[in-house]
Design a protein around this motif. Structure first.
Motif, short mmCIF file in Angstrom:
data_model
loop_
_atom_site.label_atom_id
_atom_site.label_comp_id
_atom_site.label_asym_id
_atom_site.label_seq_id
_atom_site.Cartn_x
_atom_site.Cartn_y
_atom_site.Cartn_z
N TYR A 1 4.68 7.82 4.65
CA TYR A 1 4.53 6.97 5.84
C TYR A 1 4.34 5.51 5.44
O TYR A 1 5.04 4.62 5.91
N TYR A 2 3.39 5.26 4.55
CA TYR A 2 3.08 3.89 4.15
C TYR A 2 4.21 3.25 3.35
O TYR A 2 4.43 2.04 3.43
N ARG A 3 4.99 4.06 2.59
CA ARG A 3 6.12 3.50 1.86
C ARG A 3 7.16 2.96 2.84
O ARG A 3 7.66 1.85 2.70
N TRP A 4 7.46 3.75 3.89
CA TRP A 4 8.44 3.29 4.89
C TRP A 4 7.89 2.13 5.70
O TRP A 4 8.62 1.21 6.06
N GLU A 5 6.60 2.15 5.98
CA GLU A 5 6.01 1.03 6.71
C GLU A 5 6.12 -0.26 5.90
O GLU A 5 6.49 -1.30 6.43
N ARG A 6 5.83 -0.19 4.59
CA ARG A 6 5.97 -1.37 3.72
C ARG A 6 7.42 -1.86 3.69
O ARG A 6 7.69 -3.05 3.76
N GLU A 7 8.34 -0.91 3.59
CA GLU A 7 9.75 -1.30 3.54
C GLU A 7 10.19 -1.97 4.84
O GLU A 7 10.90 -2.97 4.83
N LEU A 8 9.76 -1.43 5.96
CA LEU A 8 10.10 -2.04 7.25
C LEU A 8 9.50 -3.43 7.38
O LEU A 8 10.15 -4.36 7.86
N LEU A 9 8.26 -3.59 6.95
CA LEU A 9 7.64 -4.91 6.99
C LEU A 9 8.34 -5.89 6.06
O LEU A 9 8.51 -7.06 6.39
N SER A 10 8.79 -5.40 4.92
CA SER A 10 9.52 -6.25 3.97
C SER A 10 10.85 -6.70 4.57
O SER A 10 11.21 -7.88 4.49
#
Length: 116
Positions: free
Chosen positions: A43-52
């Motif tokens: 979850y947090y990996r995809w959240e970081r990628e989306l924010l990036s």
């Protein structure tokens, strides 16, 4: 865009929706992930990628969803010669008028005949 890039974009959009769902669910990330069979790490990996992506492009591009609608086949109304109401003739031009013809259509037809 390659097929790998297209797949990645699709996953980004999928996770963008999932993250919104998690945030609006009222559950903790850990509970939400447990219910969906994923891990908080994912979850947090995809959240970081989306924010990036959002920070580099200012916003995710909105791709409108394609939707198809089934339309009914228009009813065919046969115009039989016996059903015509009138025939307009001017010189060598003639137009058959049928009962479905409205006043505006008739006016337009007469104006067209005058130009011929």
């Amino acid at each position: 865009m390659t097929s790998t890039e297209l797949k990645h974009q699709a996953r980004l959009q999928e996770w963008a929706g999932a993250i919104q769902d998690c945030r609006s669910s009222g559950l903790s990330v850990r509970q939400w992930c447990r219910e969906r069979g994923t891990t908080p790490t994912t979850y947090y990996r995809w959240e970081r990628e989306l924010l990036s992506v959002a920070s580099t492009t200012k916003a995710l591009p909105e791709t409108p969803a394609v939707a198809f609608a089934e339309l009914p086949v228009p009813k065919q109304v046969p115009c039989n010669v016996a059903e015509r109401s009138a025939t307009l003739r001017m010189d060598n031009v003639s137009i058959d008028i049928y009962p479905q013809c409205g006043p505006e259509q008739l006016k337009t037809l007469v104006e067209i005949l005058r130009t011929c």
